[in-house]
Design a protein around this motif. Sequence first.
Motif, PDB file in Angstrom:
ATOM      1  N   UNK A 209      28.483  24.334  23.205  1.00 57.00           N
ATOM      2  CA  UNK A 209      27.724  23.090  23.366  1.00 57.00           C
ATOM      3  C   UNK A 209      28.627  21.873  23.186  1.00 57.00           C
ATOM      4  N   UNK A 210      29.516  21.924  22.186  1.00 62.52           N
ATOM      5  CA  UNK A 210      30.447  20.819  21.958  1.00 62.52           C
ATOM      6  C   UNK A 210      31.406  20.694  23.130  1.00 62.52           C
ATOM      7  N   UNK A 211      31.865  21.835  23.641  1.00 65.67           N
ATOM      8  CA  UNK A 211      32.766  21.827  24.790  1.00 65.67           C
ATOM      9  C   UNK A 211      32.101  21.185  26.008  1.00 65.67           C
ATOM     10  N   UNK A 212      30.822  21.488  26.209  1.00 65.27           N
ATOM     11  CA  UNK A 212      30.099  20.893  27.327  1.00 65.27           C
ATOM     12  C   UNK A 212      29.967  19.386  27.157  1.00 65.27           C
ATOM     13  N   UNK A 213      29.761  18.955  25.917  1.00 63.38           N
ATOM     14  CA  UNK A 213      29.660  17.521  25.644  1.00 63.38           C
ATOM     15  C   UNK A 213      30.998  16.825  25.893  1.00 63.38           C
TER      16      UNK A 213
END
Length: 253
Positions: A209-213
Amino acid sequence: MDPLSIIGVIIGLGAIIGGNAWEGGHIGSLLNGPAIVIVMGGTLGAVLLQTPLSTFLHALKAMKWVFVPPLLDGPKQIKKISGWSSVARREGLLGLENMISGEKDPFARKGLQLLVDGNEADSIRDSLEVEMFARHERDLQAAKVLEGMGGFSPTIGIIGAVMGLIHVMQNLSDPSKLGSGIATAFVATIYGVGLANLLFIPMSNKLKAVSQKLQQDRELMLEGIISIAEGENPRNIEMKLSGFVEEPEKVVK
């Protein structure tokens, strides 16, 4: 700091420890040195065997994002890009050269350098997209390290359980050694399944999720830099990039 990650760990571990105490057990029954060595050592060994060194080291660095994610401020980024656009319209693209040294983000710094060097918009897009997708892939590979640990640990826990039962069978004639063997058998299974479902897999999903952000933040920066290269009006750039910023949904009455 990500409060949800901390709360999640506290609730997950608290539920297990609290439920065990409620049933009349004590925390000492969940502590078993051999089981910890078998599950943690076996899981780490399996992950090291399948993971390149660079990916493993990046995963170690990225783990902190679960609890302390990178600070991403979309509106602030948009204002900064709009400011760059204003400078470029007043002084030309060479006027952005002084901005490069003060920019902390390597991705944005590269984009500014490409602008100052006078590259065409298509060339800038191609160059930044390669880096953007490469960075995203590295972050996803880091998340897959934890995902792999979540896949291995339950199986390693079963191996620990079988080893404990073997120890029990070899000492049937000595009742004093039966308790430790049975404890290792069951506790190893708890460690394997618990670590996978309470820590490794949830942490892997949080990293994704952080990577997508982060990917979305780079896309914002990419579109802003391309807009500057194409000479768009700063106000128009702000309006276009505002689509990247999440806003609370308004309820229509």
